[in-house]
Design an enzyme around this catalytic site. Structure first.
Site, PDB file in Angstrom:
ATOM      1  N   PRO A   1       2.107 -35.237 108.092  1.00  0.00           N
ATOM      2  CG  PRO A   1       0.608 -36.664 107.192  1.00  0.00           C
ATOM      3  CD  PRO A   1       1.531 -35.624 106.917  1.00  0.00           C
ATOM      4  CG  ASN A   2       1.063 -38.755 112.378  1.00  0.00           C
ATOM      5  OD1 ASN A   2       0.415 -38.389 113.271  1.00  0.00           O
ATOM      6  ND2 ASN A   2       0.735 -39.570 111.374  1.00  0.00           N
TER       7      ASN A   2
ATOM      8  NE  ARG B   1       4.733 -41.723 113.404  1.00  0.00           N
ATOM      9  CZ  ARG B   1       4.775 -41.440 112.218  1.00  0.00           C
ATOM     10  NH1 ARG B   1       5.344 -40.581 111.599  1.00  0.00           N
ATOM     11  NH2 ARG B   1       4.144 -42.410 111.209  1.00  0.00           N
TER      12      ARG B   1
ATOM     13  CG  ASN C   1       9.112 -37.090 105.339  1.00  0.00           C
ATOM     14  OD1 ASN C   1       8.065 -37.760 105.150  1.00  0.00           O
ATOM     15  ND2 ASN C   1       9.861 -37.622 106.405  1.00  0.00           N
TER      16      ASN C   1
ATOM     17  CB  ALA D   1       0.530 -41.470 105.943  1.00  0.00           C
TER      18      ALA D   1
ATOM     19  CD  GLU E   1       8.548 -39.509  97.658  1.00  0.00           C
ATOM     20  OE1 GLU E   1       8.171 -40.598  98.214  1.00  0.00           O
ATOM     21  OE2 GLU E   1       8.549 -39.616  96.298  1.00  0.00           O
TER      22      GLU E   1
ATOM     23  CG  HIS F   1       9.822 -41.561 102.625  1.00  0.00           C
ATOM     24  ND1 HIS F   1       8.755 -40.935 102.799  1.00  0.00           N
ATOM     25  CD2 HIS F   1       9.846 -41.363 101.170  1.00  0.00           C
ATOM     26  CE1 HIS F   1       8.179 -40.689 101.655  1.00  0.00           C
ATOM     27  NE2 HIS F   1       8.749 -40.927 100.889  1.00  0.00           N
TER      28      HIS F   1
ATOM     29  NE  ARG G   1       8.134 -48.320 108.494  1.00  0.00           N
ATOM     30  CZ  ARG G   1       7.762 -47.119 108.807  1.00  0.00           C
ATOM     31  NH1 ARG G   1       7.750 -46.084 108.287  1.00  0.00           N
ATOM     32  NH2 ARG G   1       6.461 -47.074 109.679  1.00  0.00           N
TER      33      ARG G   1
END
Length: 140
Positions: free
Chosen positions: A9-10, A17, A71, A74, A95, A97, A104
Site C-alpha cells: 500500500p501507498n 509521497r 515491500n 504498512a 523483506e 523497506h 521512525r
C-alpha cells in the site's frame, strides 16, 4: 532466474509521497535500472494497495519463481495473513523497506512478516531492492 518484486500500500505514490523519507523517484522510473543491471534475470513488478491481492500474487509466483522481494508497506506491521502466506511458499522472500523503519515511529519497529522471510533490508532507499536481489542471487 525469475524474481518478483511486490510493493504494498501507498508505494504506488513513490516520487510524490513524503519525498524526504521515500525519495523523489517513482518505482516505475527505478525498475528499468534494475532490469538493465541484471539482464539475465527476469524481474517482474506488481503493486497493490489491497492485502488479499498481495497474497494472491505471492501464491501465484511463490512456487515457480526463484524469489520474491516484498515491500509490504504498512501491512508489514499488521498482517499475520502475509506471514502465513510467506511461510507457505517454496521460494525465499526478502523483506524490503526504503526507509530505516527503526529510526521512525515506534509502531514501525515491529514486523509481523520478518520471521517468515529469508532476510530483511531497510534504510537504503530504492537501492534496498537491488540489495535484496543480490541476496537472492547469492543463494543460487
Amino acid at each position: 532466474m525469475k524474481i518478483q518484486i511486490i510493493n504494498g500500500p501507498n508505494l504506488n505514490l513513490l516520487g510524490r509521497r513524503e519525498p524526504g523519507i521515500y525519495g523523489s523517484s517513482s518505482f516505475d522510473d527505478y525498475l528499468p535500472q534494475l532490469q538493465a543491471k541484471y539482464p539475465d534475470v527476469q524481474i517482474d513488478y506488481y503493486q497493490s494497495n489491497v492485502e488479499g491481492l498481495l497474497i494472491d500474487k505471492m501464491q501465484e509466483v511463490g512456487f515457480t519463481y526463484d524469489g520474491i522481494v516484498l515491500n509490504a508497506g504498512a501491512y508489514t506491521h499488521t498482517s499475520i495473513a502475509l506471514q502465513d502466506c510467506i511461510r507457505s511458499l517454496k521460494c525465499p522472500v526478502i523483506e524490503v523497506h526504503i526507509s530505516n523503519v527503526h529510526q521512525r515511529e515506534e509502531f514501525r519497529h515491529k514486523s509481523m512478516i520478518s520471521a517468515a522471510c529469508k532476510g530483511v533490508i531497510c534504510g537504503f532507499g530504492l537501492d534496498s531492492y537491488r540489495l535484496a536481489i543480490e541476496g537472492l542471487l547469492s543463494e543460487k
